[in-house]
Design an enzyme around this catalytic site. Structure first.
Site, short mmCIF file in Angstrom:
data_model
loop_
_atom_site.label_atom_id
_atom_site.label_comp_id
_atom_site.label_asym_id
_atom_site.label_seq_id
_atom_site.Cartn_x
_atom_site.Cartn_y
_atom_site.Cartn_z
CE1 TYR A 155 -3.71 2.53 0.86
CE2 TYR A 155 -2.19 3.30 2.56
CZ TYR A 155 -3.34 3.47 1.80
OH TYR A 155 -4.12 4.60 1.98
CE LYS A 159 -3.28 5.36 -1.35
NZ LYS A 159 -4.39 5.86 -2.15
N1 LIG Z 1 -9.05 6.06 5.80
C1 LIG Z 1 -7.81 6.50 5.99
O1 LIG Z 1 -7.34 6.62 7.13
C2 LIG Z 1 -6.96 6.89 4.81
C3 LIG Z 1 -5.68 7.43 5.07
C4 LIG Z 1 -4.88 7.82 4.01
C5 LIG Z 1 -5.34 7.67 2.72
N2 LIG Z 1 -6.58 7.14 2.47
C6 LIG Z 1 -7.00 7.00 1.08
O2 LIG Z 1 -8.27 7.59 0.92
C7 LIG Z 1 -8.96 6.96 -0.18
C8 LIG Z 1 -10.36 6.59 0.26
O3 LIG Z 1 -10.24 5.65 1.31
P1 LIG Z 1 -11.37 5.37 2.42
O4 LIG Z 1 -10.72 5.44 3.72
O5 LIG Z 1 -12.59 6.17 2.12
O6 LIG Z 1 -11.61 3.82 2.12
P2 LIG Z 1 -12.94 2.92 1.91
O7 LIG Z 1 -14.04 3.37 2.81
O8 LIG Z 1 -12.45 1.52 1.96
O9 LIG Z 1 -13.37 3.31 0.41
C9 LIG Z 1 -12.59 2.96 -0.68
C10 LIG Z 1 -13.39 3.21 -1.92
O10 LIG Z 1 -12.58 2.85 -3.07
C11 LIG Z 1 -13.37 2.00 -3.89
N3 LIG Z 1 -12.57 1.13 -4.74
C12 LIG Z 1 -11.61 0.25 -4.41
N4 LIG Z 1 -11.14 -0.35 -5.53
C13 LIG Z 1 -11.81 0.17 -6.59
C14 LIG Z 1 -11.79 -0.03 -7.97
N5 LIG Z 1 -10.97 -0.93 -8.54
N6 LIG Z 1 -12.61 0.70 -8.75
C15 LIG Z 1 -13.44 1.61 -8.21
N7 LIG Z 1 -13.55 1.83 -6.90
C16 LIG Z 1 -12.74 1.11 -6.09
C17 LIG Z 1 -14.23 1.20 -2.90
O11 LIG Z 1 -15.30 0.58 -3.60
P3 LIG Z 1 -16.02 -0.77 -3.03
O12 LIG Z 1 -17.04 -0.30 -2.01
O13 LIG Z 1 -16.64 -1.36 -4.25
O14 LIG Z 1 -14.95 -1.62 -2.43
C18 LIG Z 1 -14.66 2.35 -2.01
O15 LIG Z 1 -15.70 3.08 -2.59
C19 LIG Z 1 -8.09 5.77 -0.59
O16 LIG Z 1 -7.32 6.09 -1.72
C20 LIG Z 1 -7.19 5.57 0.61
O17 LIG Z 1 -5.97 4.95 0.27
C21 LIG Z 1 -7.39 6.74 3.50
#
Ligand SMILES: NC(=O)c1ccc[n+]([C@@H]2O[C@H](COP(=O)([O-])OP(=O)(O)OC[C@H]3O[C@@H](n4cnc5c(N)ncnc54)[C@H](OP(=O)(O)O)[C@@H]3O)[C@@H](O)[C@H]2O)c1
Length: 230
Positions: A155, A159
């Site tokens: 991961y 990034k």
């Molecule tokens: N949460 C944190 O603490 C955190 C910290 C740093 C960065 N981020 C980044 O923030 C972003 C959003 O994360 P989140 O925390 O909101 O995670 P999340 O709740 O797990 O949501 C991830 C989203 O990405 C979608 N997704 C994954 N693979 C995909 C694909 N191949 N095509 C289209 N959609 C896809 C998922 O769809 P499905 O529902 O179909 O799986 C979901 O809608 C990510 O890039 C993550 O790396 C998050």
């Protein structure tokens, strides 16, 4: 009307970015690979008075991305903001000497190549905007400054590479604003319950870059509306 496409907008940070941008008057395209969840998220925004259209898009699949760009252009003639938000942490992303090639490949396919592939497919529509913006949702886990701590290496590498995509796109697209954002540690399915930030807080810098940040701000990595080191 300004348009924005957010990938992975059916839940988590992406859904809140879509909700907030709709509240600011954008026509938001709720990108999701799961049609049922994507429709539901778009309907919820519409219920609150926003303009939202579901767009089926699996960022890991080239055909799906191409089809989505075609579908988008049947509804709107330009794209102002692209938020490459979709991201995954794959099971088995344990220790750098133990992760399989498959775990690394799958992670890069979505988190890194996915963002590049969606940007490439939507570039002709972004070029029709007066002030095109691309926001790549990255992570502090990908920061090289300070070194790694061993957590989720595939991961984190994806990034770091996504940040590379950001600077390359910024150089290739001088009229665009292209930036990476770390949302912080956010309470979502990915971040877990113990995370320190709400989705609204996690979405804040992304929404700011989409709507208020100076267009000249490009090729940067940001958290809390401030530049951070790579
Ligand atoms: N949460 C944190 O603490 C955190 C910290 C740093 C960065 N981020 C980044 O923030 C972003 C959003 O994360 P989140 O925390 O909101 O995670 P999340 O709740 O797990 O949501 C991830 C989203 O990405 C979608 N997704 C994954 N693979 C995909 C694909 N191949 N095509 C289209 N959609 C896809 C998922 O769809 P499905 O529902 O179909 O799986 C979901 O809608 C990510 O890039 C993550 O790396 C998050």
């Amino acid at each position: 009307m300004k348009t924005a496409l957010i990938t992975g907008a059916n839940k988590g940070i992406g859904r809140d970015v879509a909700r907030q941008l709709a509240g600011k008057g954008f026509h938001v395209f709720v990108g999701a690979r799961n049609a049922k969840a994507g429709h539901k998220a778009a309907e919820e925004i519409a219920k609150d008075g926003g303009k939202a259209t579901f767009l089926k898009i699996d960022v890991a699949n080239s055909d799906s991305v191409r089809t989505a760009a075609g579908g988008f252009s049947n509804v709107a003639d330009h794209l102002d903001v692209l938020v490459n938000n979709a991201g995954i942490i794959v099971d088995g992303d344990g220790a750098i000497l133990e992760i399989s090639d498959d775990v690394l490949r799958k992670t890069l396919e979505t988190n890194t190549l996915g963002a590049l592939r969606v940007t490439r497919a939507f570039a002709p529509l972004l070029r029709k905007s007066k002030a095109p913006r691309v926001i790549n949702v990255s992570s502090g886990g990908g920061q090289l400054t300070g070194g790694a701590d061993g957590w989720a290496p595939a991961y984190c590498i994806s990034k770091t590479a996504l940040n590379g995509v950001t600077v390359q796109l910024a150089a290739a697209l001088p009229k665009f604003a292209v930036n990476s954002v770390c949302p912080g540690w956010v309470r979502t399915d990915m971040g877990g319950r113990n995370a320190t930030r709400s989705v609204q807080e996690g979405a804040d810098t992304i929404v700011w870059l989409a709507s208020e940040a100076p267009q000249e701000l490009t090729g940067k990595f940001l958290r809390d509306r401030n530049e951070i080191s790579w």
